[in-house]
Design an enzyme around this catalytic site. Structure first.
Site, short mmCIF file in Angstrom:
data_model
loop_
_atom_site.label_atom_id
_atom_site.label_comp_id
_atom_site.label_asym_id
_atom_site.label_seq_id
_atom_site.Cartn_x
_atom_site.Cartn_y
_atom_site.Cartn_z
N ASP A 297 18.58 8.88 -38.28
CA ASP A 297 17.62 8.95 -39.38
C ASP A 297 16.32 9.64 -38.99
O ASP A 297 15.27 9.40 -39.60
CB ASP A 297 17.31 7.55 -39.93
CG ASP A 297 18.52 6.93 -40.61
OD1 ASP A 297 19.34 7.70 -41.16
OD2 ASP A 297 18.67 5.70 -40.58
N GLU A 298 16.37 10.51 -37.99
CA GLU A 298 15.16 11.22 -37.56
C GLU A 298 15.34 12.73 -37.64
O GLU A 298 14.56 13.49 -37.06
CB GLU A 298 14.77 10.79 -36.15
CG GLU A 298 14.34 9.32 -36.06
CD GLU A 298 13.83 8.95 -34.67
OE1 GLU A 298 13.62 9.87 -33.85
OE2 GLU A 298 13.67 7.75 -34.41
#
Length: 282
Positions: A226-227
């Site tokens: 999720d980055e």
């Protein structure tokens, strides 16, 4: 010879003469520029450009000219036919709102993608995929079978000549190996409560904290969970009267909107990677 419409997108170290070289190249091949956007990033020292143009020259001629003229600029570039539908696989679990929205937009002609298949780690959404006439591939995933399952996914992507993979609420974490193999061509959607509200029932956690904004983030998949580089974000304002169920329903709507825009921009070559960021010519 009839003119065709093309999209040229590129990035390179910033220096004088880039726009002149591009426009001159197109002019020499009877190129008529219909849209042009550019940006020089002062932080990374990179230059980004997206040009739509019409030309009677064929692909081989244009690509040869690009290689010859733009080679001194150390460019990364793509040339594609404007409006061509991008071959896509959509990966799902049980939530239907995002994949249903993508399938509907594709059928309506408002999203320039060609969904070649839907892949699910559950059978739940097979009827939806088949309603839209799409092949559904059930590839279950467990901790023990994850490497084999991901190998199946990658083999399917390669056999279908897929250019884009969309994780439409696919509730599995891709391994670093698969994330790397799909670098720059896999898009994920998640509620933007992360990392504030991790784990189960995030909208219930958000309700408990009395949030005033709910949102969603569409980003490229990377090995860092999720980055990945963010493509699009969207929000809706809520107040104290919203129930957890209301937040969940509103959140689903925000998720599908953000994901659809991100997919469209990617398919139209409007998104260029700038390290861990993106340049979006929307």
């Amino acid at each position: 010879m009839a003119s065709a419409s093309w999209i040229l997108s590129l990035s390179c170290p910033d220096r004088p003469g880039i726009v002149h070289a591009v426009s001159g190249l197109l002019a020499r091949h009877e190129g008529n520029i219909t849209e042009s956007q550019q940006f020089g990033d002062p932080d990374t020292g990179l230059f980004f450009m997206r040009v739509e143009f019409s030309s009677s020259a064929d692909r081989a001629t244009l690509e040869g000219a690009i290689l010859e003229v733009l080679a001194p600029f150390d460019m990364t570039w793509t040339l594609d036919v404007a409006g061509r539908r991008m071959r896509t696989v959509v990966m799902v679990s049980k939530a239907a709102h995002c994949v249903n929205d993508l399938l509907f937009r594709e059928r309506a002609g408002t999203l320039p993608i060609d969904i070649a298949a839907v892949v699910g780690n559950h059978e739940t959404l097979r009827p939806l995929a088949e309603f839209y006439g799409k092949p559904f591939h059930h590839i279950p995933v467990t901790a023990d079978t994850k490497p084999q399952a991901e190998a199946q996914v990658l083999a399917l992507v390669e056999s279908l000549d897929v250019e884009l993979v969309v994780l439409a609420r696919y509730m599995q974490i891709l391994s670093p190996e698969l994330s790397t193999a799909l670098h720059g061509r896999a898009i994920n959607i998640h509620h933007s409560f992360l990392p504030s509200f991790k784990g189960a029932r995030p909208y219930f956690q958000a309700h408990d904290r009395g949030v005033k904004l709910i949102g969603a983030t569409a980003h490229y998949v990377t090995a860092d969970l999720d980055e990945g580089p963010i493509i699009e974000q969207d929000v809706d304002r809520v107040d104290h009267t919203a129930t957890p169920e209301t937040l969940t329903a509103l959140g689903a709507d925000v998720e599908r909107r953000a994901l659809a825009r991100a997919v469209r921009w990617h398919a139209e070559h409007r998104v260029l990677l700038d390290g861990h960021r993106t340049i979006v010519f929307s």
